[in-house]
Design a protein around this motif. Structure first.
Motif, mmCIF file in Angstrom:
data_model
loop_
_atom_site.group_PDB
_atom_site.id
_atom_site.type_symbol
_atom_site.label_atom_id
_atom_site.label_comp_id
_atom_site.label_asym_id
_atom_site.label_seq_id
_atom_site.Cartn_x
_atom_site.Cartn_y
_atom_site.Cartn_z
ATOM 1 N N ALA A 405 47.464 -21.120 25.556
ATOM 2 C CA ALA A 405 48.137 -20.474 24.427
ATOM 3 C C ALA A 405 47.360 -20.699 23.133
ATOM 4 O O ALA A 405 46.781 -21.762 22.914
ATOM 5 C CB ALA A 405 49.557 -21.009 24.277
ATOM 6 N N VAL A 406 47.355 -19.685 22.269
ATOM 7 C CA VAL A 406 46.687 -19.798 20.973
ATOM 8 C C VAL A 406 47.696 -20.048 19.851
ATOM 9 O O VAL A 406 47.326 -20.176 18.682
ATOM 10 C CB VAL A 406 45.862 -18.540 20.654
ATOM 11 N N GLY A 407 48.956 -20.108 20.203
ATOM 12 C CA GLY A 407 50.006 -20.334 19.212
ATOM 13 C C GLY A 407 51.333 -19.872 19.768
ATOM 14 O O GLY A 407 51.467 -19.606 20.973
ATOM 15 N N PHE A 408 52.304 -19.766 18.892
ATOM 16 C CA PHE A 408 53.626 -19.327 19.339
ATOM 17 C C PHE A 408 54.388 -18.683 18.197
ATOM 18 O O PHE A 408 54.068 -18.860 17.022
ATOM 19 C CB PHE A 408 54.428 -20.514 19.889
ATOM 20 N N VAL A 409 55.393 -17.937 18.574
ATOM 21 C CA VAL A 409 56.365 -17.378 17.634
ATOM 22 C C VAL A 409 57.734 -17.836 18.108
ATOM 23 O O VAL A 409 58.045 -17.757 19.296
ATOM 24 C CB VAL A 409 56.306 -15.833 17.610
ATOM 25 N N SER A 410 58.560 -18.323 17.206
ATOM 26 C CA SER A 410 59.888 -18.795 17.579
ATOM 27 C C SER A 410 60.730 -17.653 18.121
ATOM 28 O O SER A 410 60.829 -16.589 17.500
ATOM 29 C CB SER A 410 60.591 -19.427 16.374
ATOM 30 N N GLY A 500 57.799 -17.349 23.858
ATOM 31 C CA GLY A 500 57.193 -17.077 22.565
ATOM 32 C C GLY A 500 55.763 -17.550 22.431
ATOM 33 O O GLY A 500 55.147 -17.379 21.372
ATOM 34 N N TYR A 501 55.201 -18.152 23.488
ATOM 35 C CA TYR A 501 53.793 -18.555 23.435
ATOM 36 C C TYR A 501 52.911 -17.310 23.482
ATOM 37 O O TYR A 501 53.175 -16.366 24.233
ATOM 38 C CB TYR A 501 53.449 -19.470 24.604
ATOM 39 N N LEU A 502 51.848 -17.334 22.677
ATOM 40 C CA LEU A 502 50.946 -16.195 22.580
ATOM 41 C C LEU A 502 49.612 -16.531 23.234
ATOM 42 O O LEU A 502 49.075 -17.633 23.048
ATOM 43 C CB LEU A 502 50.737 -15.805 21.120
ATOM 44 N N PHE A 503 49.067 -15.560 23.967
ATOM 45 C CA PHE A 503 47.818 -15.751 24.688
ATOM 46 C C PHE A 503 46.843 -14.641 24.316
ATOM 47 O O PHE A 503 47.211 -13.470 24.292
ATOM 48 C CB PHE A 503 48.065 -15.734 26.199
#
Length: 646
Positions: A405-410, A500-503
């Motif tokens: 993952a490169v980040g996340f959004v709630s 919500g994890y972003l890839f």
């Protein structure tokens, strides 16, 4: 009746008629919500609440500090000078055996400010800096910032047209060039405006400087180390730097970095990654890019950390440097993690003191192997993978170690940080709009372009663009989710899971269509790299006469010609569908990388598979034998004439 009103009525009845306690009413409402289909959301809440609360806390820390500096109109030099007052003799930078204290960097930058102000430069003027990694690099642009000037951080690997372009696009009034880059600069200076002043730096004594150049070393010796007198030369929202995009698909673009942007990016990295002011940070990344110049050096300038700078990334010296200097945090970017993993095992793989590595570009395919190998004997290595364009207003980070993952959004409160994925045309990258003319949000597991909503004059959400207004316009979409709003278009395709994890999936333009299917170049590159023993490679689409779309072609670094093409073909067949396997393979002795260790494929793509022009060995996938065979001029002619069908 909507759901909110329904639950309100139920709660009122339970309270007024049955006089139940609040905790029991809440429990009943949760049970009703779960029975009515809310179980999946409750599951997401339970699984992500810790992550979201941590992320929100760190985001608020950043926002409060940034707003405080905005209110006080503090610039980067002002924040740095505050650290100088607090600990003048603390080591700021370590470089090639020498330690630079905060006081020494401050005095060095003051001298630089005096030299250029006394030379008649005015706040807002731009000065290009062509130099390699060293503490003086930071001292130079910091000093120019004290005088209100803007520094264009030129990639010192550039030559000829790209170098000339970078100097001209930002309308430089002067160029500072190091002795090691004298030939590169003098080869283009006759094409520059004659009014541009030229400053020669770090020339050894008795070594002549180019004609018409000013000896900056001499000027610095004569300058005062004291602070500039008079009013503040720059403001919080003023331009401070131009940092150029990597140029993976063309000429670099000059991204505007204001004091506000630099402060936010450094603060975001510091708090989101969980750094502290006692950390010693290993910075082997280029200081002319955001990674080294801001996320690395910024921790020293804005937080008082000590940074160990290396002139150039070195696989063999990475862990030994970290051990020698007691580094607790280290940077990575692009392909550097793969290079470290490909190196022979060494006792220092686990005897170092690094607890955290942060950066971007750690491939999911090697993530766990990397962490397992380089975790110390007492503690697991933490990875903080972040995502964000140099110029963008949308930055995210994966601080809890979710692999890939490169980040996340709630998913609980998505409006807190207004970023999103929108549907785009897979070939053009243009946003797809609904019947109402607005963009369409992606659902979980639907690939889409990552965008950040723009809010003018906001310390975090504003988008400052490039030196080229036309380039800026291309990165902004309007009427995104409502009439009149605007968003920064990252150009990157990401995918979000149910939590919500972003890839990261691809850059728009880094996909090609073959046999009616879309092929992700980054996915194919990762597979080839693993099969080929972590060799560098880049994949791109090439046009084939008589065929629709573009066939895959891979340029693989193999200077010693020890790649087993049969093993490569077999390995790819086990992982990739037939349409995604490259039809052509080109073995190269050198592969082009950008300053941030990203693969530059534009030149390879232009050359295609024309063996009459390419000097490298090219191979063609033979379907009959299921292997790669030499692609000769005869095969090339048969392919062009249509005798060979693909």
């Amino acid at each position: 009746m909507n759901r909110g009103a329904f639950y309100g009525v139920i709660a009122s009845l339970l309270w007024l008629r049955l006089h139940l306690p609040i905790w029991l009413i809440l429990l009943i409402l949760l049970a009703i919500y779960a029975v009515m289909g809310g179980y999946s959301f409750l599951s997401v809440v339970v699984r992500t609440i810790k992550r979201d609360v941590t992320g929100l806390t760190r985001y608020l820390q950043v926002l409060l500090r940034v707003r405080r500096y905005q209110k006080k109109n503090w610039t980067v030099p002002m924040v740095f000078e505050n650290h100088v007052k607090n600990h003048p003799n603390k080591v700021a930078f370590v470089f090639e055996g020498r330690e630079w204290t905060f006081k020494e960097i401050d005095e060095y930058s003051n001298k630089m400010a005096h030299v250029f102000e006394e030379a008649g430069f005015k706040p807002g003027d731009t000065v290009a800096l062509l130099l390699d990694n060293r503490p003086e690099y930071v001292g130079i642009w910091l000093g120019l910032a004290k005088a209100g000037l803007v520094t264009a951080l030129i990639n010192h690997n550039l030559r000829d047209k790209p170098l000339l372009h970078c100097i001209q696009i930002v309308e430089c009034k002067a160029v500072i060039f190091g002795a090691d880059f004298c030939d590169a600069f003098t080869s283009v200076r006759d094409q520059l405006d004659s009014s541009i002043k030229q400053y020669a730096f770090d020339f050894k004594k008795n070594v002549p400087i180019p004609t018409s150049s000013i000896n900056l070393d001499t000027k610095m010796e004569e300058a005062s180390p004291g602070c500039l007198s008079g009013p503040q030369r720059a403001n919080y929202n003023d331009k401070m730097l131009y940092i150029y995009t990597s140029g993976t698909t063309g000429l670099p673009k000059a991204a505007v970095i204001r004091h506000s942007r630099y402060i936010f990016a450094s603060f975001g990295g510091f708090y989101a990654c969980g750094l502290n002011k006692k950390d010693t940070i290993y910075v082997p990344m280029p200081l002319h890019h955001m990674s080294g110049g801001c996320m690395g050096a910024g921790m020293t300038l804005l937080f008082g950390c000590t940074a160990v700078i290396r002139k150039k990334f070195s696989v063999s010296n990475f862990w030994s440097d970290c051990t020698k200097h007691g580094c607790t945090v280290a940077q990575y970017i692009g392909e550097t993690c793969r290079y470290l993993l490909a190196a022979p095992p060494h006792p220092q793989d686990k005897s170092h003191t690094v607890r955290l590595m942060f950066g971007n570009g750690l491939r999911p395919q090697i993530w766990e192997e990397f962490v397992n190998r380089f975790s110390s004997s007492t503690k697991k290595l933490q990875i903080a993978e972040f995502y964000g364009a140099t110029e963008g207003n949308a930055n995210i980070i994966n601080f809890d170690g979710r692999v890939g993952a490169v980040g996340f959004v709630s998913m609980i409160a998505p409006a807190v940080y207004p970023v999103a994925l929108i549907k785009v045309n897979e070939e053009t990258g243009e946003p797809i709009r609904g019947e109402d003319g607005l963009c369409i949000r992606c659902k979980p597991f639907e690939p889409g372009m990552f965008v950040g909503m723009i809010l003018k004059n906001h310390p975090i959400r504003d988008f400052h663009g490039y030196a080229d207004p036309n380039a800026t316009k291309k990165k902004v979409a309007v009427d995104v989710f409502k009439r009149g709003d605007a968003a920064f278009l990252s150009g990157d395709i990401l995918v979000m899971d149910e939590l919500g994890y972003l890839f990261f999936k691809d850059r728009t333009g880094d996909t090609f269509r073959w046999r009616g299917e879309n092929v992700s170049t980054s996915e194919v590159e990762a597979v080839i790299s693993n099969v080929a023993g972590l060799k560098d490679c880049c994949v791109y689409g090439v046009e084939v006469p008589g065929a629709e779309g573009r066939a895959g072609m891979a340029a693989i670094l193999d200077p010693e010609r020890n790649l087993d093409l049969k093993v490569l073909a077999t390995g790819m067949s086990k992982v990739l569908p037939s349409y995604a396997r490259p039809l052509f393979v080109r073995l190269v002795k050198v592969i082009d990388l950008t300053g941030t260790y990203k693969l530059r494929k534009v030149d390879y793509q232009k050359e295609g598979f024309d063996v009459d022009k390419i000097k490298d060995e090219v191979y063609f996938f033979d379907a009959a034998s299921q292997s790669y065979v030499p692609f000769t001029s005869a095969l090339y002619e048969q392919l062009k004439s249509g005798k060979i069908r693909v």
